[in-house]
Design an enzyme around this catalytic site. Structure first.
Site, PDB file in Angstrom:
ATOM      1  N   HIS A   4       0.792  -1.231   0.000  1.00 50.58           N
ATOM      2  CA  HIS A   4       0.000   0.000   0.000  1.00 50.58           C
ATOM      3  C   HIS A   4       0.822   1.278   0.000  1.00 50.58           C
ATOM      4  CE1 HIS A   4      -2.475  -3.220   1.775  1.00 50.58           C
ATOM      5  NE2 HIS A   4      -3.370  -2.730   0.951  1.00 50.58           N
ATOM      6  N   GLY A  20      -5.554  11.836   9.456  1.00 48.14           N
ATOM      7  CA  GLY A  20      -6.452  10.906   8.773  1.00 48.14           C
ATOM      8  C   GLY A  20      -6.563  11.220   7.292  1.00 48.14           C
ATOM      9  N   ARG A  24      -4.576  16.666   4.168  1.00 51.31           N
ATOM     10  CA  ARG A  24      -3.985  17.350   5.335  1.00 51.31           C
ATOM     11  C   ARG A  24      -2.490  17.026   5.409  1.00 51.31           C
ATOM     12  NH1 ARG A  24      -7.344  20.543   9.165  1.00 51.31           N
ATOM     13  NH2 ARG A  24      -8.862  20.977   7.586  1.00 51.31           N
ATOM     14  N   ARG A  43      -3.280   4.695  -4.170  1.00 54.72           N
ATOM     15  CA  ARG A  43      -4.686   4.861  -3.769  1.00 54.72           C
ATOM     16  C   ARG A  43      -4.996   6.261  -3.250  1.00 54.72           C
ATOM     17  NH1 ARG A  43      -7.635  -0.314  -2.088  1.00 54.72           N
ATOM     18  NH2 ARG A  43      -6.375  -1.908  -3.036  1.00 54.72           N
ATOM     19  N   ARG A  87      -0.334  10.475  15.734  1.00 52.64           N
ATOM     20  CA  ARG A  87      -1.581  10.804  15.030  1.00 52.64           C
ATOM     21  C   ARG A  87      -1.955  12.236  15.366  1.00 52.64           C
ATOM     22  NH1 ARG A  87      -6.545  10.842  13.270  1.00 52.64           N
ATOM     23  NH2 ARG A  87      -8.330  11.052  14.692  1.00 52.64           N
ATOM     24  N   GLY A  89      -5.268  14.653  14.701  1.00 49.85           N
ATOM     25  CA  GLY A  89      -6.602  14.543  14.126  1.00 49.85           C
ATOM     26  C   GLY A  89      -7.666  15.204  14.979  1.00 49.85           C
ATOM     27  N   SER A  90      -8.896  14.962  14.589  1.00 55.11           N
ATOM     28  CA  SER A  90     -10.013  15.574  15.301  1.00 55.11           C
ATOM     29  C   SER A  90     -10.713  14.529  16.154  1.00 55.11           C
ATOM     30  CB  SER A  90     -10.988  16.199  14.307  1.00 55.11           C
ATOM     31  OG  SER A  90     -11.478  15.192  13.458  1.00 55.11           O
ATOM     32  N   GLU A 162     -25.309   3.430  16.006  1.00 62.09           N
ATOM     33  CA  GLU A 162     -26.690   3.450  16.503  1.00 62.09           C
ATOM     34  C   GLU A 162     -26.761   3.139  17.997  1.00 62.09           C
ATOM     35  OE1 GLU A 162     -29.469   4.086  14.605  1.00 62.09           O
ATOM     36  OE2 GLU A 162     -28.167   4.511  12.895  1.00 62.09           O
ATOM     37  N   ASP A 204     -16.084  18.494  17.233  1.00 63.04           N
ATOM     38  CA  ASP A 204     -17.518  18.524  17.517  1.00 63.04           C
ATOM     39  C   ASP A 204     -17.768  18.021  18.933  1.00 63.04           C
ATOM     40  OD1 ASP A 204     -16.862  16.270  15.324  1.00 63.04           O
ATOM     41  OD2 ASP A 204     -18.138  15.449  16.894  1.00 63.04           O
ATOM     42  N   ARG A 217     -10.939  24.613  12.115  1.00 64.39           N
ATOM     43  CA  ARG A 217     -10.294  23.291  11.991  1.00 64.39           C
ATOM     44  C   ARG A 217      -8.873  23.457  11.479  1.00 64.39           C
ATOM     45  NH1 ARG A 217     -13.446  18.247  10.858  1.00 64.39           N
ATOM     46  NH2 ARG A 217     -15.511  18.661  11.646  1.00 64.39           N
TER      47      ARG A 217
HETATM   48  N1  HPA Z   1     -16.930  10.222  16.239  1.00 58.73           N
HETATM   49  C1  HPA Z   1     -15.836   9.626  15.791  1.00 58.73           C
HETATM   50  N2  HPA Z   1     -14.775  10.296  15.360  1.00 58.73           N
HETATM   51  C2  HPA Z   1     -14.827  11.627  15.391  1.00 58.73           C
HETATM   52  C3  HPA Z   1     -15.931  12.306  15.848  1.00 58.73           C
HETATM   53  C4  HPA Z   1     -17.044  11.557  16.307  1.00 58.73           C
HETATM   54  O1  HPA Z   1     -18.058  12.105  16.738  1.00 58.73           O
HETATM   55  N3  HPA Z   1     -15.673  13.635  15.724  1.00 58.73           N
HETATM   56  C5  HPA Z   1     -14.430  13.745  15.210  1.00 58.73           C
HETATM   57  N4  HPA Z   1     -13.907  12.532  15.001  1.00 58.73           N
END
Ligand code: HPA
Length: 235
Positions: A4, A20, A24, A43, A87, A89-90, A162, A204, A217
């Protein structure tokens, strides 16, 4: 070359930052590295190598979720000899005291399962960050007048989950935030004797439903890149 990653032997630095999103990785390489060059685009998972203050660094996308990160982290570690993997990330905040834009340093990463979890059979393995990186990142963040939250996070492969009761249990047990990659990164780093850390910004907020703008962001992403460099090369 691996299955990969198209990089040649020696193209990947010992220190690897892993956002991720592959775009970025490109953006961070172009804005923070000296002499960045693209070393992978198989890819569309972009990877760049250059230097930061004279130190070789690779910035390589992980994709979303632990199955994707696991492929890249396995190959970066086993085939290219990556030693330090961070890592950036958010994450989604799970506690009221963790606000939008806040920085979270993941001391541990709980999960329902990781790509590695079957090897542990009935044992519940606790993936943890490398302490030297964690400590250096907290120091670097405080030097920028940020107050990072340091504690447990939750890595999930299901963004649209869910099962709200899982979130409730995580919240009840003090988990700071949810994201999708750290638990597998920590597990692989431990297996191969490497260092790993996840540096996250709250994009978030699960309890309130608030979200960051794309401008915010970008700003928080720059801070994470800088903190990752400082942590990786702390003396
Ligand atoms: N869930 C999973 N990963 C995330 C979220 C989330 O609400 N927000 C940012 N990364």
């Amino acid at each position: 070359m691996t299955i990969h990653i198209g990089a040649k032997p020696g193209d990947i630095a010992e220190t690897v930052l892993m956002p991720g999103d592959p775009y970025r990785a490109k953006w961070a390489a172009e804005n923070f590295l000296d002499a960045p060059r693209c070393v992978n685009e198989v890819r569309g998972m972009l990877g760049y190598t250059g230097t930061w203050k004279g130190n070789p660094v690779t910035i390589h996308g992980s994709g979303m979720g632990m199955p994707s990160l696991s492929i890249y982290a396995n190959e970066l570690i086993r085939d290219y000899g990556a030693q330090t993997l961070i890592r950036i990330g958010s994450c989604g905040a799970m506690q009221d005291h963790v606000a939008l834009r806040d920085l979270v340093l993941a001391m541990s990463a709980s999960s329902v399962s990781t790509p590695s979890s079957t090897i542990f059979r009935e044992l519940t393995y606790a993936p943890t960050a490398d302490f030297s990186l964690l400590e250096a990142a907290a120091t670097a963040a405080r030097a920028k007048s940020l107050s990072p939250h340091v504690g447990g996070i939750y890595s999930s492969d299901t963004f649209y989950d869910e099962r709200r009761d899982l979130d409730e249990q995580m919240i009840r047990h003090g988990i700071l935030a949810v994201e999708m990659e750290a638990a597998e990164l920590y597990t692989l780093a431990a297996r191969y004797g490497r260092r790993a850390l996840a540096i996250l910004t709250v994009s978030d907020h699960l309890p309130t439903g608030d979200r960051l703008s794309s401008e915010d962001r970008e700003k928080s992403f720059s801070e994470m890149v800088e903190i990752a460099f400082e942590a990786a090369f702390a003396k």
